[in-house]
Design a protein around this motif. Sequence first.
Motif, mmCIF file in Angstrom:
data_model
loop_
_atom_site.group_PDB
_atom_site.id
_atom_site.type_symbol
_atom_site.label_atom_id
_atom_site.label_comp_id
_atom_site.label_asym_id
_atom_site.label_seq_id
_atom_site.Cartn_x
_atom_site.Cartn_y
_atom_site.Cartn_z
ATOM 1 N N THR A 1 -20.147 26.149 -11.139
ATOM 2 C CA THR A 1 -19.206 26.854 -12.012
ATOM 3 C C THR A 1 -17.958 26.029 -12.257
ATOM 4 O OG1 THR A 1 -20.019 28.938 -11.090
ATOM 5 C CG2 THR A 1 -18.008 29.025 -12.382
ATOM 6 N N ALA A 2 -17.448 25.365 -11.212
ATOM 7 C CA ALA A 2 -16.239 24.558 -11.381
ATOM 8 C C ALA A 2 -16.461 23.438 -12.385
ATOM 9 C CB ALA A 2 -15.797 23.976 -10.040
ATOM 10 N N VAL A 3 -17.634 22.826 -12.340
ATOM 11 C CA VAL A 3 -17.945 21.756 -13.292
ATOM 12 C C VAL A 3 -18.306 22.341 -14.657
ATOM 13 C CG1 VAL A 3 -19.539 19.864 -13.816
ATOM 14 C CG2 VAL A 3 -18.683 20.165 -11.481
ATOM 15 N N GLY A 4 -19.061 23.443 -14.646
ATOM 16 C CA GLY A 4 -19.608 23.968 -15.894
ATOM 17 C C GLY A 4 -18.639 24.722 -16.772
ATOM 18 N N GLN A 5 -17.587 25.322 -16.194
ATOM 19 C CA GLN A 5 -16.674 26.127 -17.006
ATOM 20 C C GLN A 5 -16.063 25.347 -18.169
ATOM 21 O OE1 GLN A 5 -15.467 29.253 -17.249
ATOM 22 N NE2 GLN A 5 -16.291 30.310 -15.479
ATOM 23 N N PRO A 6 -15.434 24.190 -17.942
ATOM 24 C CA PRO A 6 -14.863 23.475 -19.088
ATOM 25 C C PRO A 6 -15.924 22.918 -20.030
ATOM 26 C CG PRO A 6 -14.619 22.168 -17.097
ATOM 27 C CD PRO A 6 -15.093 23.519 -16.665
ATOM 28 N N VAL A 7 -17.112 22.597 -19.494
ATOM 29 C CA VAL A 7 -18.184 22.082 -20.346
ATOM 30 C C VAL A 7 -18.670 23.171 -21.297
ATOM 31 C CG1 VAL A 7 -20.497 21.086 -20.413
ATOM 32 C CG2 VAL A 7 -18.893 20.389 -18.614
ATOM 33 N N VAL A 8 -18.986 24.335 -20.747
ATOM 34 C CA VAL A 8 -19.434 25.443 -21.584
ATOM 35 C C VAL A 8 -18.293 25.892 -22.498
ATOM 36 C CG1 VAL A 8 -20.328 27.800 -21.593
ATOM 37 C CG2 VAL A 8 -21.118 26.170 -19.875
ATOM 38 N N GLY A 9 -17.057 25.823 -21.979
ATOM 39 C CA GLY A 9 -15.914 26.153 -22.824
ATOM 40 C C GLY A 9 -15.819 25.244 -24.031
ATOM 41 N N ARG A 10 -16.121 23.979 -23.833
ATOM 42 C CA ARG A 10 -16.106 23.040 -24.960
ATOM 43 C C ARG A 10 -17.207 23.377 -25.970
ATOM 44 N NH1 ARG A 10 -13.549 20.815 -28.747
ATOM 45 N NH2 ARG A 10 -14.236 18.752 -29.401
ATOM 46 N N VAL A 11 -18.354 23.816 -25.462
ATOM 47 C CA VAL A 11 -19.427 24.234 -26.363
ATOM 48 C C VAL A 11 -18.976 25.447 -27.178
ATOM 49 C CG1 VAL A 11 -21.782 25.124 -26.496
ATOM 50 C CG2 VAL A 11 -21.236 23.298 -24.882
ATOM 51 N N VAL A 12 -18.252 26.368 -26.552
ATOM 52 C CA VAL A 12 -17.700 27.513 -27.284
ATOM 53 C C VAL A 12 -16.786 27.030 -28.403
ATOM 54 C CG1 VAL A 12 -16.160 29.511 -27.096
ATOM 55 C CG2 VAL A 12 -17.913 29.116 -25.351
ATOM 56 N N ASP A 13 -15.969 26.013 -28.121
ATOM 57 C CA ASP A 13 -15.102 25.457 -29.159
ATOM 58 C C ASP A 13 -15.913 24.876 -30.311
ATOM 59 O OD1 ASP A 13 -12.706 26.028 -27.790
ATOM 60 O OD2 ASP A 13 -12.857 24.177 -26.635
#
Length: 494
Positions: free
Chosen positions: A73-85
């Motif tokens: 989750t710590a690694v994936g949150q900003p990655v998935v957040g970027r996909v949302v962007d």
Amino acid sequence: MTLLHRHPATRPAAAPRGLDGYDTRLTLPLALGSLLNPINSSMIAVALVPIGIAFGAPAAQTVWLVTALYLVTAVGQPVVGRVVDLVGPRRPYLVGAALVGVAGLLGALAPSLGVLVLARALLGIGTCAAYPAAMWLVRRATDRSGEDRGIATVLTILAVTNQVTMIVGPTLGGLLVGVGGWRAIFLVNVPLAAACLVLGGLRLPRTTAADLTRDGARGDGAGVATRLDLLGVLLFAAALTSLMLVLVGAAPWWVLAATVVTGAWFARHELRARRPFIDLRLLAGNRPLLLTYARALLTATATYAFMFGYVQWLEQGRGLSEATAGLLMLPTSVVAVAVASATGRRAPVRTALLVGSGSLLVGGAILAVVQPASPTWLLVLAGVGIGGMQGLAGLAHQKALARQADAATVGAASGLLRTFMYLGALVSTAAIAALYADGPTTAGLHDLALAMAACAVVVGVLTLVDRSLRRRPTTARAAPATVPAPDPAPGEHR
């Protein structure tokens, strides 16, 4: 100051609906999606022992059921957040919900501990999407209205939902284990995921190319991998994972060399990339957002130090049973929920952070002098102080980020906020391991309390020096961001 370049609106904003232009029909799916992570984080606590017995695994192995979710989750949150962007919130939210359902089935049928750890990792990935999706939608509603008081109500609902979930999670987990065995805590994710898929499919807005930023590109999601800066993501993941493995004691200290090397490579790559995963130059220029990240890390460090370190002392240092220790922790959670509910919409961010840091300082000061024979009311008072901080600061970080992050990258920015919070959790774990080297002694608790008090002081100082928090909470400083038109309600026409 922004994380990425601002851009002119490419489409007129849709007519405002509900709170400050926010479509209130979105609150239920967003709240339901955001509780998937805390409920899976808390339920597992009561299942570790029966899982260890079922697979003949010691505690050193079953702890990976906790660590795996935090790492991913710590690694994936900003990655998935970027996909949302890049593609908008709808697709990542629905894919995440589907992954949670698959992970729930996998865990319920797992034939080995390794498969169970894999299921927990998939749960971590699946639960990464709801929070960035919520912040993406909230930020656009805020930009459209130019005022965020009403939006604070939405953030308060999400924060209170997470707090309540953390309270009832262990109780729900115990009931599920008692009724259906430990596999039931995985199986419960299936109906939750199904509800997210139905509500998300009906209510989350569809996005088009005109709804997204120039950096994000297309609403149909095609070619996302080429715009996601995969090398930057991999380097970020490698640096963060190696650091976290050292913090949790799963890797020797010399692995920090890998953190330094991959971190330097990540920085060099991001500074040269045409579409960086995290634009370090502009992030460095967004001082208010950096201060928010620092405050989030410090408050998370203090929160988890209290949650994990204090409970151990209650059970072994004071000699309480697990049930009694849990009851002594209950006032903390109740106060956190009550404070967030009462002040979430009205309290300015700066005031909330200053009062919250003062509350944490009081709680830490009390814990620094308690003894095994101290009266119960003193222990409850310490918990109330910590709960006041949780209810004020946790929501304040979200409200600050909703104003400070650029609309073009609010998904990645909100994911990164969660990353800093998880780092704080791991820092607290490392501190507890060091200070409780001889067990959860009273002297060790006093040292841990002093560290918590130090976190409170630094949070207060970082709040006082943050001039952006003194401004009126409006977003009129920038041109309105483009806003996707929500899907019509049943029977409604565009």
